[in-house]
Design a protein around this motif. Structure first.
Motif, PDB file in Angstrom:
ATOM      1  N   ARG B  53       0.817  -1.214   0.000  1.00 48.36           N
ATOM      2  CA  ARG B  53       0.000   0.000   0.000  1.00 48.36           C
ATOM      3  C   ARG B  53       0.857   1.273   0.000  1.00 48.36           C
ATOM      4  O   ARG B  53       0.377   2.332  -0.414  1.00 48.36           O
ATOM      5  N   ASN B  56       1.813   2.281  -3.927  1.00 47.73           N
ATOM      6  CA  ASN B  56       0.962   3.199  -4.704  1.00 47.73           C
ATOM      7  C   ASN B  56       0.382   4.304  -3.816  1.00 47.73           C
ATOM      8  O   ASN B  56      -0.584   4.967  -4.170  1.00 47.73           O
ATOM      9  N   LEU B  58      -1.367   4.373  -1.121  1.00 48.44           N
ATOM     10  CA  LEU B  58      -2.615   4.330  -0.360  1.00 48.44           C
ATOM     11  C   LEU B  58      -2.266   4.610   1.092  1.00 48.44           C
ATOM     12  O   LEU B  58      -3.073   5.093   1.860  1.00 48.44           O
ATOM     13  N   ARG B  81      -1.808   9.979  -9.197  1.00 48.22           N
ATOM     14  CA  ARG B  81      -2.832   9.282  -9.994  1.00 48.22           C
ATOM     15  C   ARG B  81      -2.229   8.675 -11.264  1.00 48.22           C
ATOM     16  O   ARG B  81      -2.600   7.602 -11.694  1.00 48.22           O
ATOM     17  N   ARG B  84      -0.444   5.568 -10.142  1.00 45.87           N
ATOM     18  CA  ARG B  84      -1.397   4.494  -9.807  1.00 45.87           C
ATOM     19  C   ARG B  84      -2.006   3.868 -11.054  1.00 45.87           C
ATOM     20  O   ARG B  84      -2.281   2.670 -11.075  1.00 45.87           O
ATOM     21  N   ALA B  85      -2.237   4.694 -12.071  1.00 46.01           N
ATOM     22  CA  ALA B  85      -2.816   4.164 -13.307  1.00 46.01           C
ATOM     23  C   ALA B  85      -1.886   3.135 -13.949  1.00 46.01           C
ATOM     24  O   ALA B  85      -2.324   2.316 -14.747  1.00 46.01           O
ATOM     25  N   PHE B  89      -3.464  -3.165  -8.808  1.00 42.53           N
ATOM     26  CA  PHE B  89      -3.555  -3.601  -7.406  1.00 42.53           C
ATOM     27  C   PHE B  89      -4.698  -4.598  -7.300  1.00 42.53           C
ATOM     28  O   PHE B  89      -5.823  -4.310  -7.694  1.00 42.53           O
ATOM     29  N   PHE B  91      -6.754  -6.911  -4.614  1.00 42.13           N
ATOM     30  CA  PHE B  91      -6.983  -6.955  -3.169  1.00 42.13           C
ATOM     31  C   PHE B  91      -7.419  -8.346  -2.696  1.00 42.13           C
ATOM     32  O   PHE B  91      -8.006  -9.119  -3.443  1.00 42.13           O
ATOM     33  N   ASN B  95     -12.704  -6.270  -3.918  1.00 34.25           N
ATOM     34  CA  ASN B  95     -13.105  -4.861  -4.044  1.00 34.25           C
ATOM     35  C   ASN B  95     -13.588  -4.493  -5.435  1.00 34.25           C
ATOM     36  O   ASN B  95     -13.286  -3.416  -5.945  1.00 34.25           O
ATOM     37  N   LEU B  96     -14.369  -5.376  -6.043  1.00 31.66           N
ATOM     38  CA  LEU B  96     -15.001  -4.995  -7.305  1.00 31.66           C
ATOM     39  C   LEU B  96     -16.060  -3.941  -7.008  1.00 31.66           C
ATOM     40  O   LEU B  96     -16.654  -3.935  -5.932  1.00 31.66           O
ATOM     41  N   PHE B  97     -16.306  -3.049  -7.988  1.00 33.42           N
ATOM     42  CA  PHE B  97     -17.354  -2.049  -7.806  1.00 33.42           C
ATOM     43  C   PHE B  97     -18.706  -2.753  -7.850  1.00 33.42           C
ATOM     44  O   PHE B  97     -19.086  -3.333  -8.863  1.00 33.42           O
ATOM     45  N   GLY B 109     -11.823   1.756 -15.766  1.00 38.44           N
ATOM     46  CA  GLY B 109     -10.478   2.333 -15.684  1.00 38.44           C
ATOM     47  C   GLY B 109     -10.045   2.955 -17.006  1.00 38.44           C
ATOM     48  O   GLY B 109      -9.748   4.157 -17.088  1.00 38.44           O
ATOM     49  N   VAL B 113     -10.160   6.867 -16.457  1.00 40.98           N
ATOM     50  CA  VAL B 113      -8.797   7.310 -16.135  1.00 40.98           C
ATOM     51  C   VAL B 113      -7.996   7.599 -17.403  1.00 40.98           C
ATOM     52  O   VAL B 113      -7.297   8.598 -17.492  1.00 40.98           O
ATOM     53  N   ARG B 158      -9.458  -6.252 -14.336  1.00 47.94           N
ATOM     54  CA  ARG B 158      -9.559  -4.807 -14.150  1.00 47.94           C
ATOM     55  C   ARG B 158      -8.167  -4.179 -14.085  1.00 47.94           C
ATOM     56  O   ARG B 158      -7.922  -3.108 -14.652  1.00 47.94           O
TER      57      ARG B 158
END
Ligand SMILES: Nc1ncnc2c1ncn2[C@@H]1O[C@H](COP(=O)(O)OP(=O)(O)OP(=O)(O)O)[C@@H](O)[C@H]1O
Ligand SMILES: [Mg+2]
Lengths: 228, 253
Positions: B53, B56, B58, B81, B84-85, B89, B91, B95-97, B109, B113, B158
């Protein structure tokens, strides 16, 4: 005049006229409440210290004052202080709308906060900015979670339109009051008015369930009702 | 200080992080070469997640250097940003939307982004979902309708769809039962073969053995021992490494 007979047909037409005003008033008020309440909720959750404080004070004041008093301030006091008159209809929409905004901001604040940290971290990890995360991840989820509580709030707004009779709005309760005053039959006309309120509210309760199913996020519970 | 070279995607030097009184990272240094798969193992609380973490940002590290593709990640002028792009990452809990379908999760993304068109984003997303062998009838499903293994594979897609320079994995299979873990590990093995650069925190010794180029054993916020997988896993030098490996062997029996 008491004791005048009114045909059911005429009475129903008057009551429906009143119900129409009730619906118009409630729809405009809930929309105004949404347009103000959602940004207030965002201020409370994303804003800096000052914005957060302003939002909290706004919410606290409006939730702390009875609706009738809010109407009185808007309809009677503001014209006295500013010299600008406001038609009763718009005073009613603004009063009910901003009062609702305070409750709606509470609903949206709680669902914004209920969006998981993991969702936000995933968005940041893709390279999204705070604003993009809010726009594409947090708000879509928060708004869907808010559907049940928001429908509940609409029902409350709809019922509270009756208080607008105090500033001269002729809505459903006011029409019933008038019918009672000329016929002397409170049971009949208040009863009919109550029945019409129920007819308006019951489908909404059903609709709330349908919407929650349709727009709720699969596998996620909705927001609990924050106000009874 | 480890030697640096052109082929290092990620260089970490003397990274330190404290949470209050507790020191979680005590000067960690290592690098990841392009195309390499590096595995980190270690007991709970050793600081493995914190390390990923920090990479990137976090989590903000207190001290040290992180150089990603020649860019000083911790510099004030850096737009995190953009970094990070380029760093995937994955998890532990996927942590899918939740409000988006599998396909939309992967599209978002490139679209938001990278600013790609809908068609272009869709093309990339479909390709990524195929690379993780997601069943076509699952493309339009919501995360809650997918198995854990499918969810994690979508999460990997993703990350892939951003065409990252490196993908960080934080215990990607520890929330899955062994069978579902297997399908995720298969995908990760394929990625390793395709020379996708990966830094993987995991307790899957099998994966470390046949996919890793190097294994780091984390203990008390430090790299306690490191080495070629067979060497470190079969023939650890230090007592703590042996103890840890014994414990996870016991668990998997
Ligand atoms: N945000 C935080 N605030 C305070 N303490 C934290 C925070 N994040 C992690 N820690 C602490 O730092 C230590 C290392 O945590 P970390 O999650 O990096 O360990 P880990 O090696 O990933 O362990 P695990 O195998 O359990 O995931 C733990 O003691 C944890 O409680
Ligand atoms: Mg961890």
């Amino acid at each position: 005049m008491i004791g005048t007979a009114v045909s059911l047909d005429v009475a129903m037409r008057m009551l429906l006229e009143g119900a129409k005003m009730t619906v118009i008033l409630s729809v405009l008020s809930i929309i105004l409440g949404l347009l103000v309440g959602l940004p207030v909720a965002i201020m409370e959750t994303y804003g800096g210290k000052v914005l957060r404080y302003i939002a909290m004070v706004y919410e606290g004041i409006l939730r702390g004052i009875p609706l009738l008093a809010i109407y009185m301030v808007i309809f009677f006091s503001i014209p006295l202080l500013t010299g600008i008159g406001l038609p009763a209809f718009w005073a009613a929409v603004i009063g009910l709308g901003i009062r609702s905004s305070a409750y709606q901001s509470q609903i949206f604040r709680s669902t914004i906060q209920a969006v998981g940290e993991g969702q936000i971290e995933a968005a940041y990890s893709l390279g999204m900015s705070k604003l993009e995360t809010l726009r594409y991840v947090v708000l879509p989820q928060a708004i869907r979670m808010a559907v049940p509580a928001w429908m509940n709030e609409y029902v409350i707004v709809l019922k509270d339109t009756s208080i607008a009779l105090a500033i001269g709005i002729v809505e459903l309760t006011r029409q019933a009051q008038y019918l009672v005053s000329i016929t002397g039959e409170p049971f009949r006309y208040y009863g009919l008015a109550a029945f019409l309120y129920l007819i308006m509210v019951l489908p909404l309760t059903y609709l709330a369930g349908v919407l929650a199913k349709k727009y709720g996020i699969k596998g996620t519970g909705g927001a609990s009702n924050v106000r009874i | 200080m480890p030697p640096t070279s052109e082929s290092d995607v990620l260089i970490i030097r003397n990274l330190k992080k404290r949470f209050g009184e507790k020191t979680v990272l005590e000067g960690v240094s290592f690098s990841v070469r392009r195309g390499e798969t590096k595995v980190i193992i270690g007991p709970s609380g050793a600081g493995k997640s914190t390390l990923l973490r920090c990479i990137n940002r976090l989590v903000e590290p207190d001290e040290g250097e992180i150089i990603f593709d020649g860019i000083n990640v911790l510099s004030k002028d850096v737009d995190i940003r953009k970094i990070r792009a380029r760093i995937g990452f994955v998890f532990q809990h996927f942590n899918l939307f939740k409000h988006l379908t599998a396909l939309e999760n992967v599209k978002i993304g490139p679209k938001v982004v990278k600013g790609l068109s809908d068609e272009e984003a869709e093309r990339i997303a479909v390709k990524a979902l195929k690379a993780v062998h997601l069943e076509e009838d699952a493309f339009e499903k919501y995360p809650a309708e997918l198995s854990g293994g499918q969810q994690q594979r979508v999460a990997i897609a993703r990350a892939l769809a951003m065409e990252p320079d490196i993908i960080l994995f934080d215990e990607p299979t520890s929330a899955l039962d062994p069978q579902l873990a297997g399908e995720v590990l298969d995908v990760m093995r394929e990625l390793a073969k395709k020379k996708v650069t990966m830094l993987v925190v995991t307790h899957e010794i099998g994966f470390a053995l046949n996919a890793a180029d190097e294994v780091l054993f984390f203990y008390n916020g430090k790299i306690w021992e490191r080495g070629e997988p067979r060497e470190l896993l079969y023939n650890p030098k230090r007592e703590e490494t042996r103890g840890f490996l014994r414990r996870i062997a016991d668990l998997s029996l």
